[in-house]
Design an enzyme around this catalytic site. Structure first.
Site, PDB file in Angstrom:
ATOM      1  N   SER A  64      -4.860  10.816   3.927  1.00 34.37           N
ATOM      2  CA  SER A  64      -4.092   9.791   4.641  1.00 34.37           C
ATOM      3  C   SER A  64      -4.150   8.409   4.016  1.00 34.37           C
ATOM      4  O   SER A  64      -3.472   7.499   4.489  1.00 34.37           O
ATOM      5  CB  SER A  64      -4.561   9.705   6.094  1.00 34.37           C
ATOM      6  N   LYS A  67      -0.948   6.643   3.212  1.00 32.32           N
ATOM      7  CA  LYS A  67      -0.203   5.774   4.129  1.00 32.32           C
ATOM      8  C   LYS A  67      -0.242   4.312   3.722  1.00 32.32           C
ATOM      9  O   LYS A  67       0.535   3.506   4.228  1.00 32.32           O
ATOM     10  CB  LYS A  67      -0.726   5.963   5.551  1.00 32.32           C
ATOM     11  N   SER A 120      -3.528   6.539  12.120  1.00 35.56           N
ATOM     12  CA  SER A 120      -3.177   7.496  11.072  1.00 35.56           C
ATOM     13  C   SER A 120      -2.116   8.488  11.532  1.00 35.56           C
ATOM     14  O   SER A 120      -2.167   9.682  11.199  1.00 35.56           O
ATOM     15  CB  SER A 120      -4.424   8.250  10.589  1.00 35.56           C
ATOM     16  N   LYS A 225      -7.839   1.846   5.029  1.00 39.41           N
ATOM     17  CA  LYS A 225      -7.392   3.143   5.539  1.00 39.41           C
ATOM     18  C   LYS A 225      -8.388   4.257   5.196  1.00 39.41           C
ATOM     19  O   LYS A 225      -8.876   4.342   4.077  1.00 39.41           O
ATOM     20  CB  LYS A 225      -6.018   3.497   4.938  1.00 39.41           C
TER      21      LYS A 225
END
Length: 273
Positions: A64, A67, A120, A225
């Site tokens: 993720s 992202k 997320s 993140k």
């Protein structure tokens, strides 16, 4: 006398082992992660200078942390982040992390970005793709175009959320550069540094807490993140700012991602002291 000597030897051995462990943790523990299937880096955001790293150009899945590029692509190319959009049915029921978007509900692009980066939301990634470039496929092409503009040599995107695909990969260096570029946009910084946020919902407001523990536990942390899949392992990109100096660390497939990230950032800040 022999018993006393044995006790002294045992205590000495314990102390030696402890000191050695601490030394390895602070100075050489990074070698434990210098493997072909893992990498780490810390850079100066202002000039992308590498302060420390291992396997920094190795192609690896990034889960993720994908992202970050998704958010960057949206923020760079969309003039009005407060524009309202209707959630397309293709963005509903995406596997993995989700804010449980419902078809037809109305949210702003900014709200979807908060859902993307704090919780997320894979569904938010798809919803943003469709809302900004018409389809997930078009959006992914734009992501790869943005990577090309940044002259990234070891990155390829297949989707906007980071669910595993063998052709979806980046490197610690490339991901750090993407993040450094994203930090030039205040909207990005505001979103990834946010600890708590509330966005609209069809039936009730969505109260969200950022999954990134660095924001709560590391002095100066202001992003970015987390990521995890079985293939990618534990991944984390962290931004931290102290005394006007912005650093970015990336760890890919590092089990102890928080401690490793803290170590890298501490090392980086020490270089400027």
């Amino acid at each position: 006398m022999k018993i006393i000597r044995k006790h002294i030897f045992f205590i000495t051995f314990i102390i030696f082992t402890f000191i050695t462990s601490i030394f390895c943790l602070m100075n050489g523990e990074v070698k434990a992660y210098a493997k072909p299937n893992s990498s780490y880096i810390v850079i100066d955001q202002s000039n992308n200078k590498v302060l420390k790293g291992s396997n920094i150009h190795t192609k690896l899945p990034m889960a993720s942390t994908t992202k970050i590029m998704t958010a960057y692509t949206v923020i760079k190319n969309v003039r009005d982040l407060d524009r309202k959009v209707a959630i397309d049915k293709k963005a509903v029921g995406i596997e993995g992390s989700s804010v449980y978007l419902q078809e037809g509900e109305i949210l702003s692009i900014r709200e979807l970005l908060y859902g993307l980066m704090l919780r997320s939301g894979n569904d938010c990634a798809v919803a943003l793709s469709i809302a900004t470039f018409g389809s997930e496929e078009n959006f992914v092409r734009q992501m790869n175009y943005e990577a090309k503009l940044l002259d990234l040599q070891n990155t390829n995107f297949v989707n906007p959320h980071g669910l595993h695909d063998d052709l979806h990969y980046t490197s610690a260096y490339d991901l750090a550069v993407i993040t450094a570029e994203a930090y030039k946009y205040q909207d990005f910084v505001d979103i990834v540094s946010c600890k708590h946020a509330t966005i609209n919902g069809k039936d009730y407001p969505r109260a969200m807490k950022n999954k990134n523990k660095m924001l709560f536990n590391y002095d100066g942390a202001n992003g970015v993140k987390t990521g995890f899949t079985k293939k990618a392992g534990r991944c984390l990109v962290t931004g931290a700012k102290r005394n006007g100096k912005q650093l970015i660390s990336v760890v890919l497939n590092v089990p102890d991602m928080y401690n490793m990230s803290s170590y890298l950032l501490d090392y980086g800040f020490e270089q400027f002291e």
